[in-house]
Design a protein around this motif. Structure first.
Motif, short mmCIF file in Angstrom:
data_model
loop_
_atom_site.label_atom_id
_atom_site.label_comp_id
_atom_site.label_asym_id
_atom_site.label_seq_id
_atom_site.Cartn_x
_atom_site.Cartn_y
_atom_site.Cartn_z
N TRP A 1 13.10 -30.04 -29.90
CA TRP A 1 13.95 -28.85 -29.80
C TRP A 1 14.73 -28.81 -28.49
N ARG A 2 14.95 -29.96 -27.85
CA ARG A 2 15.64 -29.97 -26.55
C ARG A 2 17.00 -29.29 -26.61
N ARG A 3 17.74 -29.50 -27.68
CA ARG A 3 19.09 -28.95 -27.75
C ARG A 3 19.10 -27.46 -28.10
N GLN A 4 17.95 -26.91 -28.35
CA GLN A 4 17.84 -25.46 -28.47
C GLN A 4 17.37 -24.86 -27.14
N PHE A 5 16.38 -25.49 -26.52
CA PHE A 5 15.86 -24.97 -25.26
C PHE A 5 16.90 -25.03 -24.15
N GLN A 6 17.69 -26.07 -24.11
CA GLN A 6 18.71 -26.18 -23.07
C GLN A 6 20.07 -25.79 -23.65
N SER A 7 20.15 -24.56 -24.14
CA SER A 7 21.38 -24.04 -24.73
C SER A 7 21.49 -22.56 -24.40
N ALA A 8 22.59 -21.96 -24.83
CA ALA A 8 22.80 -20.54 -24.58
C ALA A 8 21.83 -19.66 -25.36
N LEU A 9 21.07 -20.22 -26.29
CA LEU A 9 20.05 -19.42 -26.98
C LEU A 9 19.07 -18.79 -25.99
N GLY A 10 18.81 -19.50 -24.90
CA GLY A 10 17.86 -19.01 -23.92
C GLY A 10 18.34 -17.80 -23.15
N LEU A 11 19.63 -17.47 -23.25
CA LEU A 11 20.16 -16.32 -22.52
C LEU A 11 19.83 -15.00 -23.23
N GLY A 12 19.56 -15.08 -24.54
CA GLY A 12 19.30 -13.86 -25.26
C GLY A 12 17.99 -13.82 -26.02
N PHE A 13 17.32 -14.98 -26.10
CA PHE A 13 16.09 -15.06 -26.87
C PHE A 13 14.99 -15.68 -26.02
N ARG A 14 13.75 -15.40 -26.39
CA ARG A 14 12.61 -16.10 -25.84
C ARG A 14 12.32 -17.29 -26.76
N LEU A 15 12.35 -18.49 -26.22
CA LEU A 15 12.20 -19.71 -27.00
C LEU A 15 10.79 -20.26 -26.78
N VAL A 16 10.05 -20.43 -27.87
CA VAL A 16 8.67 -20.92 -27.79
C VAL A 16 8.51 -22.09 -28.74
N ALA A 17 8.04 -23.23 -28.22
CA ALA A 17 7.79 -24.41 -29.05
C ALA A 17 6.40 -24.94 -28.73
N MET A 18 5.62 -25.22 -29.75
CA MET A 18 4.27 -25.72 -29.56
C MET A 18 4.19 -27.18 -29.96
N ASP A 19 3.25 -27.90 -29.34
CA ASP A 19 2.82 -29.19 -29.87
C ASP A 19 1.71 -28.89 -30.86
N LEU A 20 1.93 -29.19 -32.13
CA LEU A 20 0.88 -28.98 -33.13
C LEU A 20 -0.37 -29.79 -32.76
N ARG A 21 -1.52 -29.35 -33.24
CA ARG A 21 -2.75 -30.13 -33.02
C ARG A 21 -2.52 -31.56 -33.50
N GLY A 22 -3.03 -32.52 -32.72
CA GLY A 22 -2.84 -33.92 -33.05
C GLY A 22 -1.53 -34.50 -32.56
N HIS A 23 -0.68 -33.69 -31.94
CA HIS A 23 0.66 -34.12 -31.54
C HIS A 23 0.90 -33.83 -30.06
N GLY A 24 1.87 -34.55 -29.48
CA GLY A 24 2.28 -34.28 -28.11
C GLY A 24 1.12 -34.27 -27.15
N LEU A 25 1.02 -33.22 -26.36
CA LEU A 25 -0.05 -33.09 -25.38
C LEU A 25 -1.12 -32.11 -25.82
N SER A 26 -1.13 -31.74 -27.08
CA SER A 26 -2.24 -30.96 -27.64
C SER A 26 -3.41 -31.90 -27.95
N ASP A 27 -4.61 -31.29 -28.12
CA ASP A 27 -5.79 -32.09 -28.45
C ASP A 27 -5.63 -32.81 -29.79
N LYS A 28 -6.34 -33.93 -29.92
CA LYS A 28 -6.23 -34.77 -31.12
C LYS A 28 -7.62 -35.12 -31.68
N PRO A 29 -8.40 -34.12 -32.03
CA PRO A 29 -9.74 -34.41 -32.56
C PRO A 29 -9.65 -35.05 -33.95
#
Length: 321
Positions: free
Chosen positions: A88-116
């Protein structure tokens, strides 16, 4: 090294214990990981990103990224199969951030979330992860944006927690069925051919398969830098996680049919992963849903035509609150 690829952060001191669980927060300067040389604006300053560690279902640690207007209407982004928040880089680093709170998670098993192991088969687990994020960050009636497999995760939440506390739903190139002949018919032949290699533990075959998988994410050409970055976080997901996700058998027609909140359905006409027929199916199930097709765009319309996507998301959000 992979931590450095995904984020540069400065740890704050731990807050005093409270009766209600709070996320552990990391305050970030504008991170190099969020830079997008292909799409940088000469007049837009990078938006600082706050990083949280939140306890999901079964004690699984979830990494969550939070930017933009802390008091604005929240947009909750849920990524797809074997991806992460950086999609979601092109959403987080866009004008959307001027009017909205942008929240993105790493789902379990992905990114830097736990991978049990053994923690991916039940829809209630995914639903509780989403609820944990909403509760910990005190997101009031978020607009949920589910891309690809993320559409199933959003539907898991809606099935188990309902739509009463959701402002709207944006399905993006979304899956809403899995593990059946009907579900397989909504995936492209190219994607179906990759399934054995996506689940294998054999490193050579897995690497080749993941390279092909990444090439299917976009119809329009992307830079070598972007391809390497996407491959890096795609490879962070263990084969046992991919197999567990692919082994789920789900059908969310009952969930879709009950939706009364505003729904936007977005799909690229050249999608080589999830066929546009999947979005047409959502449209047939949800009375009043709005369809937005992107000609000449593949599986990632939020990346390939980010300006249009962000504009349409903001306009849709105005209908939801």
């Amino acid at each position: 090294m992979m931590d450095e690829l995904l984020s540069l952060s400065v740890q704050t001191s731990a807050p005093m214990a409270r009766a209600r669980q709070r996320p552990a927060m990391t305050v970030m300067e504008p991170p190099t990981a969020w830079r997008d040389p292909e799409n940088e604006s000469p007049f837009f300053e990078p938006i600082p990103v706050r990083v949280h560690t939140i306890e999901g279902a079964g004690g699984v640690s979830l990494r969550v990224y939070d930017a933009g207007d802390m008091y604005g209407p929240p947009l909750l982004f849920v990524h797809g199969f074997s991806q992460c928040h950086l999609a979601w880089r092109r959403q987080f680093q866009s004008a959307l951030g001027l009017g909205f709170r942008l929240v993105a998670m790493d789902l379990r098993g992905h990114g830097l979330s736990d991978k049990p192991r053994g923690a991916y088969g039940e829809g209630r687990v995914w639903a509780r992860d989403i609820q944990a994020v909403i509760s910990a960050l005190e997101l009031e009636r978020p607009l949920m944006v589910g891309w690809s497999y993320g559409g199933m995760v959003v539907a898991d939440y809606l099935r188990h927690f309902g739509q009463e506390h959701v402002a709207g739903v944006h399905f993006v190139s979304a899956m809403v069925k899995s593990g059946s002949e009907e579900a397989f018919g909504l995936l492209s032949p190219e994607m179906l051919a990759l399934i054995p290699g996506l689940f294998t533990e054999e490193s050579g075959q897995s690497r080749a398969t993941l390279e092909t998988f990444v090439s299917l994410l976009h119809h329009q050409p992307v830079s070598q830098e972007t391809r390497k970055r996407v491959l890096a976080y795609t490879e962070m997901v263990p084969a046992y996680v991919r197999e567990a996700l692919g082994s789920r058998a789900e059908d969310y027609d009952d969930v879709l049919h009950r939706l009364t909140v505003p729904v936007l359905v977005t799909h690229g006409t050249e999608d080589r992963m999830v066929l546009p027929a999947s979005s047409q199916h959502i449209l047939s199930m949800v009375p009043g849903a709005q369809l937005s097709l992107y000609p000449g765009v593949g599986h990632s319309p939020f990346w390939e035509d980010a300006r249009r996507f962000n504009r349409e998301l903001a306009a849709f959000a105005a209908r939801c609150w």
